[in-house]
Design a protein around this motif. Structure first.
Motif, PDB file in Angstrom:
ATOM      1  N   ASP A 120      22.165  55.778  57.417  1.00 53.51           N
ATOM      2  CA  ASP A 120      23.612  55.526  57.438  1.00 53.51           C
ATOM      3  C   ASP A 120      23.936  54.142  56.875  1.00 53.51           C
ATOM      4  OD1 ASP A 120      24.065  57.988  58.561  1.00 53.51           O
ATOM      5  OD2 ASP A 120      24.418  57.235  60.591  1.00 53.51           O
ATOM      6  N   GLY A 121      23.129  53.146  57.286  1.00 53.16           N
ATOM      7  CA  GLY A 121      23.384  51.784  56.822  1.00 53.16           C
ATOM      8  C   GLY A 121      23.170  51.613  55.337  1.00 53.16           C
ATOM      9  N   SER A 124      26.301  53.308  53.737  1.00 48.89           N
ATOM     10  CA  SER A 124      27.571  52.619  53.955  1.00 48.89           C
ATOM     11  C   SER A 124      27.630  51.262  53.263  1.00 48.89           C
ATOM     12  CB  SER A 124      27.835  52.457  55.453  1.00 48.89           C
ATOM     13  OG  SER A 124      26.860  51.614  56.047  1.00 48.89           O
ATOM     14  N   SER A 125      26.481  50.634  53.072  1.00 44.07           N
ATOM     15  CA  SER A 125      26.443  49.331  52.402  1.00 44.07           C
ATOM     16  C   SER A 125      26.365  49.450  50.885  1.00 44.07           C
ATOM     17  CB  SER A 125      25.239  48.532  52.897  1.00 44.07           C
ATOM     18  OG  SER A 125      24.025  49.179  52.525  1.00 44.07           O
ATOM     19  N   GLU A 213      19.194  45.164  62.296  1.00 50.33           N
ATOM     20  CA  GLU A 213      20.656  45.276  62.252  1.00 50.33           C
ATOM     21  C   GLU A 213      21.235  44.409  61.139  1.00 50.33           C
ATOM     22  OE1 GLU A 213      24.236  45.681  65.453  1.00 50.33           O
ATOM     23  OE2 GLU A 213      22.622  44.284  65.923  1.00 50.33           O
ATOM     24  N   PHE A 216      20.395  46.370  57.811  1.00 47.25           N
ATOM     25  CA  PHE A 216      20.879  47.725  57.546  1.00 47.25           C
ATOM     26  C   PHE A 216      22.179  48.096  58.258  1.00 47.25           C
ATOM     27  CE2 PHE A 216      16.131  47.878  57.420  1.00 47.25           C
ATOM     28  CZ  PHE A 216      16.024  47.912  56.035  1.00 47.25           C
ATOM     29  N   GLY A 217      22.714  47.239  59.097  1.00 53.18           N
ATOM     30  CA  GLY A 217      23.987  47.541  59.722  1.00 53.18           C
ATOM     31  C   GLY A 217      23.874  47.808  61.200  1.00 53.18           C
ATOM     32  N   PRO A 218      25.011  48.113  61.851  1.00 55.31           N
ATOM     33  CA  PRO A 218      25.069  48.242  63.313  1.00 55.31           C
ATOM     34  C   PRO A 218      24.087  49.264  63.861  1.00 55.31           C
ATOM     35  CG  PRO A 218      27.259  48.237  62.365  1.00 55.31           C
ATOM     36  CD  PRO A 218      26.309  48.341  61.218  1.00 55.31           C
TER      37      PRO A 218
END
Length: 223
Positions: A120-121, A124-125, A213, A216-218
């Motif tokens: 997902d990260g 989304s990035s 995190e 790659f994101g939350p």
């Protein structure tokens, strides 16, 4: 007679509980001895030998000798992906152990909540295009290089660079392919997390989770 692959033959190999336990034990990506697989299956060495011979003849595992021992491993990542999907059908509520649900090895890549969060990260990035093949973007190339991953070398491998693998606990896709495998190896090398001995669980350190995190994101909330 129907032409095409013999699905029933593969299903019969997977359908025996002892053989299924052996294959599940090999999902961690390590080669195991015949004795270790016999213990995983709860059968005698002689019975295990027969099961292993059938699995090898059916192309699901490969064996090799090293010294006095015979070692066996899954024949490829495609076998692991089929097993992962079938596990989801067999246990629709997902794994009971929270740590196994959180992060685990799926043959050679990261699965579970963190495996899905990784994919997902990346999407989304803007590091991966959410298309049929999960194309790595220029931004993704740069980020992978920063993590020490040679994407040019990955493209020379016979397997896809990026591939979706249906996660059996989350019921969404995590990242497989040569990039998924390379990212898990970097997670180990950077000390963010390590596989728990004798288990498929990948245990992250607090600092490793923070680094994951940031990269790659939350993160999903732990159950």
């Amino acid at each position: 007679m129907k032409d095409g692959p013999d699905i029933a033959l593969v299903a019969s190999l997977l359908g025996d509980p002892a053989r299924a336990n052996m294959l599940t034990a090999l999902m961690a990506g390590q080669a195991l001895t015949a004795g270790e697989l016999a213990r995983e299956a709860g059968v005698t060495a002689q019975t295990a030998s027969g099961h292993l011979a059938r699995l090898e003849a059916g192309g699901l595992i490969v064996g090799r000798r090293q010294g006095r021992h015979a070692y066996f491993a899954l024949s490829g990542h495609d076998v692991a992906e089929v097993l992962e999907a079938l596990t989801g059908l067999a246990a629709r509520t997902g794994p009971k152990e929270p740590a196994l649900r959180r992060a685990r090895v799926c043959y050679d890549h990261l699965a579970g909540d963190l495996g899905v969060a990784l994919l997902d990260g990346l999407i989304s990035s803007g590091m991966l295009l959410d298309d049929e093949t999960l194309t790595l973007t220029p931004a993704g190339e740069t980020r992978m290089a920063g993590l020490g991953i040679d994407t040019a070398a990955l493209r020379k491998a016979r397997r896809p660079v990026c591939k979706r693998c249906l996660d059996w606990s989350v019921r969404r896709s995590h990242l497989a392919g040569s990039l998924g495998a390379a990212l898990l190896q970097r997670i180990y090398a950077l000390g963010w997390g390590q596989r728990v001995e004798g288990s498929r669980i990948v245990a992250f350190t607090p600092a490793g989770l923070a680094a994951f995190e940031a990269a790659f994101g939350p993160l999903p909330q732990a159950a």
